[in-house]
Design an enzyme around this catalytic site. Structure first.
Site, PDB file in Angstrom:
ATOM      1  CG  LEU A  79      -8.487   6.260  -7.724  1.00 61.74           C
ATOM      2  CD1 LEU A  79      -9.968   6.691  -7.351  1.00 61.74           C
ATOM      3  CD2 LEU A  79      -8.144   5.812  -6.333  1.00 61.74           C
ATOM      4  CG  PHE A 139      -4.474  10.289  -4.173  1.00 67.02           C
ATOM      5  CD1 PHE A 139      -4.526  10.901  -4.818  1.00 67.02           C
ATOM      6  CD2 PHE A 139      -5.587   9.138  -3.474  1.00 67.02           C
ATOM      7  CE1 PHE A 139      -4.928  10.721  -5.672  1.00 67.02           C
ATOM      8  CE2 PHE A 139      -6.701   9.241  -4.331  1.00 67.02           C
ATOM      9  CZ  PHE A 139      -6.240   9.573  -5.854  1.00 67.02           C
ATOM     10  CD  GLU A 185      -6.098   2.935  -4.908  1.00 64.85           C
ATOM     11  OE1 GLU A 185      -6.762   3.614  -5.969  1.00 64.85           O
ATOM     12  OE2 GLU A 185      -5.864   3.051  -3.891  1.00 64.85           O
ATOM     13  N   PRO A 189     -15.807  11.949   4.721  1.00 67.84           N
ATOM     14  CG  PRO A 189     -14.691  13.165   6.778  1.00 67.84           C
ATOM     15  CD  PRO A 189     -14.743  13.829   5.327  1.00 67.84           C
ATOM     16  CG  ASP A 210     -12.489 -23.508   7.980  1.00 61.69           C
ATOM     17  OD1 ASP A 210     -13.237 -22.821   8.850  1.00 61.69           O
ATOM     18  OD2 ASP A 210     -12.613 -24.397   7.415  1.00 61.69           O
ATOM     19  N   GLY A 221      -7.772 -24.373  11.196  1.00 64.57           N
ATOM     20  CA  GLY A 221      -7.921 -25.264  11.864  1.00 64.57           C
ATOM     21  C   GLY A 221      -7.958 -23.650  13.459  1.00 64.57           C
ATOM     22  CB  ALA A 252      -3.473   2.640  -7.204  1.00 67.84           C
ATOM     23  NE  ARG A 253      -9.980   2.061  -8.011  1.00 65.30           N
ATOM     24  CZ  ARG A 253     -11.126   2.494  -8.749  1.00 65.30           C
ATOM     25  NH1 ARG A 253     -11.538   3.171 -10.208  1.00 65.30           N
ATOM     26  NH2 ARG A 253     -12.201   3.748  -7.771  1.00 65.30           N
ATOM     27  CB  SER A 267      -0.580  -0.355   1.470  1.00 65.73           C
ATOM     28  OG  SER A 267      -1.549  -0.861   0.643  1.00 65.73           O
TER      29      SER A 267
HETATM   30  C1  LIG Z   1      -6.925   1.243   5.111  1.00 67.50           C
HETATM   31  C2  LIG Z   1      -7.396   2.104   3.667  1.00 67.50           C
HETATM   32  C3  LIG Z   1      -6.280   2.740   3.307  1.00 67.50           C
HETATM   33  C4  LIG Z   1      -7.308   3.837   2.173  1.00 67.50           C
HETATM   34  N1  LIG Z   1      -6.510   4.942   1.823  1.00 67.50           N
HETATM   35  C5  LIG Z   1      -7.055   6.029   0.996  1.00 67.50           C
HETATM   36  C6  LIG Z   1      -6.342   6.957   0.570  1.00 67.50           C
HETATM   37  O1  LIG Z   1      -4.842   7.098   0.752  1.00 67.50           O
HETATM   38  N2  LIG Z   1      -6.789   8.206  -0.225  1.00 67.50           N
HETATM   39  C7  LIG Z   1      -8.137   8.331  -0.394  1.00 67.50           C
HETATM   40  O2  LIG Z   1      -8.147   9.181  -1.539  1.00 67.50           O
HETATM   41  N3  LIG Z   1      -8.926   7.060   0.131  1.00 67.50           N
HETATM   42  C8  LIG Z   1      -8.430   6.335   0.602  1.00 67.50           C
HETATM   43  N4  LIG Z   1      -9.317   5.210   1.230  1.00 67.50           N
HETATM   44  C9  LIG Z   1     -10.686   4.910   1.301  1.00 67.50           C
HETATM   45  C10 LIG Z   1     -11.202   4.658   0.542  1.00 67.50           C
HETATM   46  O3  LIG Z   1     -11.372   4.231  -0.707  1.00 67.50           O
HETATM   47  C11 LIG Z   1     -12.612   3.903   0.670  1.00 67.50           C
HETATM   48  O4  LIG Z   1     -13.365   3.518   1.598  1.00 67.50           O
HETATM   49  C12 LIG Z   1     -14.060   3.687   0.085  1.00 67.50           C
HETATM   50  O5  LIG Z   1     -13.660   4.599  -1.311  1.00 67.50           O
HETATM   51  C13 LIG Z   1     -15.239   3.097   0.064  1.00 67.50           C
HETATM   52  O6  LIG Z   1     -15.635   4.865   1.178  1.00 67.50           O
HETATM   53  P1  LIG Z   1     -16.712   4.720   2.296  1.00 67.50           P
HETATM   54  O7  LIG Z   1     -15.564   3.814   2.796  1.00 67.50           O
HETATM   55  O8  LIG Z   1     -16.611   6.145   2.375  1.00 67.50           O
HETATM   56  O9  LIG Z   1     -17.342   3.823   1.798  1.00 67.50           O
HETATM   57  P2  LIG Z   1     -19.305   4.637   1.201  1.00 67.50           P
HETATM   58  O10 LIG Z   1     -18.610   5.055  -0.641  1.00 67.50           O
HETATM   59  O11 LIG Z   1     -19.680   5.279   2.517  1.00 67.50           O
HETATM   60  O12 LIG Z   1     -19.364   2.996   0.534  1.00 67.50           O
HETATM   61  C14 LIG Z   1     -20.819   1.796   1.401  1.00 67.50           C
HETATM   62  C15 LIG Z   1     -20.992   1.281   0.971  1.00 67.50           C
HETATM   63  O13 LIG Z   1     -21.671   1.945   0.048  1.00 67.50           O
HETATM   64  C16 LIG Z   1     -21.753   0.444  -1.097  1.00 67.50           C
HETATM   65  N5  LIG Z   1     -22.080   1.533  -2.203  1.00 67.50           N
HETATM   66  C17 LIG Z   1     -21.651   2.879  -3.078  1.00 67.50           C
HETATM   67  N6  LIG Z   1     -21.869   3.168  -4.047  1.00 67.50           N
HETATM   68  C18 LIG Z   1     -23.356   2.038  -3.892  1.00 67.50           C
HETATM   69  C19 LIG Z   1     -23.969   2.060  -4.903  1.00 67.50           C
HETATM   70  N7  LIG Z   1     -24.239   3.155  -5.700  1.00 67.50           N
HETATM   71  N8  LIG Z   1     -25.503   1.098  -5.156  1.00 67.50           N
HETATM   72  C20 LIG Z   1     -25.607   0.236  -3.533  1.00 67.50           C
HETATM   73  N9  LIG Z   1     -24.519   0.059  -2.929  1.00 67.50           N
HETATM   74  C21 LIG Z   1     -23.216   1.282  -2.902  1.00 67.50           C
HETATM   75  C22 LIG Z   1     -19.893   0.264  -0.918  1.00 67.50           C
HETATM   76  O14 LIG Z   1     -20.003  -0.901  -1.486  1.00 67.50           O
HETATM   77  C23 LIG Z   1     -20.450  -0.442   0.286  1.00 67.50           C
HETATM   78  O15 LIG Z   1     -20.527  -0.930   0.761  1.00 67.50           O
HETATM   79  C24 LIG Z   1      -8.825   4.023   2.050  1.00 67.50           C
HETATM   80  C25 LIG Z   1      -9.711   3.017   3.186  1.00 67.50           C
HETATM   81  C26 LIG Z   1      -8.835   2.136   4.193  1.00 67.50           C
HETATM   82  C27 LIG Z   1      -9.823   1.705   4.835  1.00 67.50           C
END
Ligand SMILES: Cc1cc2nc3c(=O)[nH]c(=O)nc-3n(C[C@H](O)[C@H](O)[C@H](O)COP(=O)(O)OP(=O)(O)OC[C@H]3O[C@@H](n4cnc5c(N)ncnc54)[C@H](O)[C@@H]3O)c2cc1C
Length: 390
Positions: A245, A135, A369, A140, A342, A345, A248-249, A97
């Site tokens: 993205l 990045f 991502e 929130p 799993d 065990g 990175a992806r 990462s």
């Molecule tokens: C360890 C970690 C490191 C990270 N590092 C970075 C970073 O360096 N920079 C950065 O910018 N971000 C970073 N992220 C953020 C990450 O990209 C986001 O957490 C991710 O894009 C999801 O956004 P969210 O957490 O706000 O979830 P949300 O967008 O709130 O999604 C919540 C749920 O809704 C679902 N959902 C979304 N849209 C739809 C739809 N249209 N229909 C149905 N379901 C939907 C999603 O799949 C998910 O299950 C990081 C996250 C983690 C956990």
């Protein structure tokens, strides 16, 4: 027909599809991984801290910004970048990462959209690991919908005033510079926010049970005065962050193969030694089916990523193809890690064995991502022409 034994972690002999240079990259990263980073990453995961001493080591190997030509970067092709991610993540998703963020999310946009002064100032220092980047895109209120960002910047003379916050940002508290995406009257722009700029604060997110060996945090901007020379001049739309993205992806599709290989390797060994009902548990049909399924999924992931890498090197890769591979390979790796846990065990819950650590890490990797759902909807849109996000 050849009677040559197949490599259980490379059943379709992907290695023979690699150029000499690509094999060299893979083997040299594997070496540092086996002897240096894997033991350190396990300890770092348990202590919940990022092993910053490894930054110099990965920099020395040319792994930071490896796809960039010039500016003290290695200028490797995309398949080599993928192999770097795979070998690092065979150890732990945390170090991969770090390399992904530094290379694809920070150095890539500076190289693609930055001014010559920005490139000269940041790229060589970042390649040497002397400057660390992060990045900031996710906010929130919802990372899946970045077009709805609230962080904004307004021109003020020759400067910009930046306000808002970002959440879940890898490297947040250790970064010298943050590439922050903010809404402006002229579209979404990228700002290089430096760590000492007044009004810029960071905060680490504690108590994570995933990616514990990686720093994750929040960024806060309270009237941060950013000079215009720190704005990336080459892009003013969501295309900026989305193109980062995609880079990175792409790397993640390879990285998670490494995590899955580490899990399969662990259960192949464990089930040979574990004697139950008078025989090694590896001899049972059920266990063989489970491990064969892991090999099938790893092989599929390897073929997808290699094809993707060749497309990328020919300039023909589409973001939808990246979404399909990110979805497929993360899902495969996470399922493999959970099943490997799993198969061990009770021992499977101990960090002495790799699956539980990979499993916990992959819960982040399948989410960041772009979540699995987001990538499924990208593919769905390609197939039907209908945007089903809203
Ligand atoms: C360890 C970690 C490191 C990270 N590092 C970075 C970073 O360096 N920079 C950065 O910018 N971000 C970073 N992220 C953020 C990450 O990209 C986001 O957490 C991710 O894009 C999801 O956004 P969210 O957490 O706000 O979830 P949300 O967008 O709130 O999604 C919540 C749920 O809704 C679902 N959902 C979304 N849209 C739809 C739809 N249209 N229909 C149905 N379901 C939907 C999603 O799949 C998910 O299950 C990081 C996250 C983690 C956990």
């Amino acid at each position: 027909m050849s009677a040559k034994a197949l490599d259980p972690l490379d059943l379709y002999d992907i290695r023979s599809e690699l150029s000499e240079d690509e094999v060299m990259v893979k083997d040299s990263v594997a070496l540092i991984d086996d002897y240096r980073s894997i033991p350190d990453m396990r300890e770092a995961f348990e202590k919940h801290e990022f092993p910053q001493h490894l930054v110099g080591e990965v920099a020395e190997l040319g792994l930071l910004g490896s796809s960039i030509d010039g500016y003290d970067c290695a200028g490797l092709n995309s398949v080599s970048y993928g192999l770097i991610c795979q070998e690092l993540e065979r150890g732990d998703s945390g170090l991969r990462s770090f390399v992904s963020v530094q290379s694809s999310l920070v150095m890539f946009p500076i190289h693609a959209y930055g001014s010559e002064e920005q490139k000269q100032r940041w790229l060589p220092a970042m390649a040497r690991g002397e400057a660390i980047g992060c990045f900031g895109l996710t906010e929130p209120h919802g990372g899946s919908d970045p077009g709805n960002m609230k962080t904004h910047a307004k021109r003020d003379g020759d400067d910009w005033l930046l306000n808002g916050s970002k959440m879940w940002i890898t490297n947040a508290t250790i970064a010298d510079a943050a590439v922050v995406w903010a809404m402006t009257d002229e579209g979404i722009k990228g700002f290089i926010v430096e760590k000492d700029m007044p009004g810029f604060e960071t905060q680490e997110i504690e108590n994570k049970f995933s990616l514990r060996a990686s720093v994750t945090g929040a960024l806060f901007f309270d009237n941060v005065r950013v000079p215009n020379e720190n704005v990336l001049p080459g892009v003013s739309s969501l295309k900026g962050p989305l193109s980062c993205l995609t880079q990175a992806r792409y790397g993640i599709t390879w990285g998670v193969i490494g995590a899955a290989q580490a899990c399969l390797n662990e259960v192949l060994n464990y089930t040979q030694d574990r004697v139950l009902f008078g025989q090694p548990v590896a001899n049972t049909q059920t266990m063989q089916i489970r491990m064969s399924d892991m090999a099938r999924r790893i092989t599929t992931a390897q073929l997808l990523s290699l094809r993707l890498g060749r497309l990328k090197d020919n300039g023909e890769m589409s973001p939808t193809q990246v979404s399909l591979a990110k979805w497929n390979n993360c899902r495969a790796a996470l399922d493999i890690a959970r099943d490997a846990r799993d198969i061990l065990g009770g021992a499977g819950i101990s960090a002495e064995y790799v699956p539980i650590r990979h499993m916990l890490n992959l819960e982040s990797v399948i989410t960041y991502e772009g979540t699995e759902t987001v990538h499924q909807l990208v593919v769905g849109k390609e197939l039907t022409g209908v945007n089903a996000f809203g």
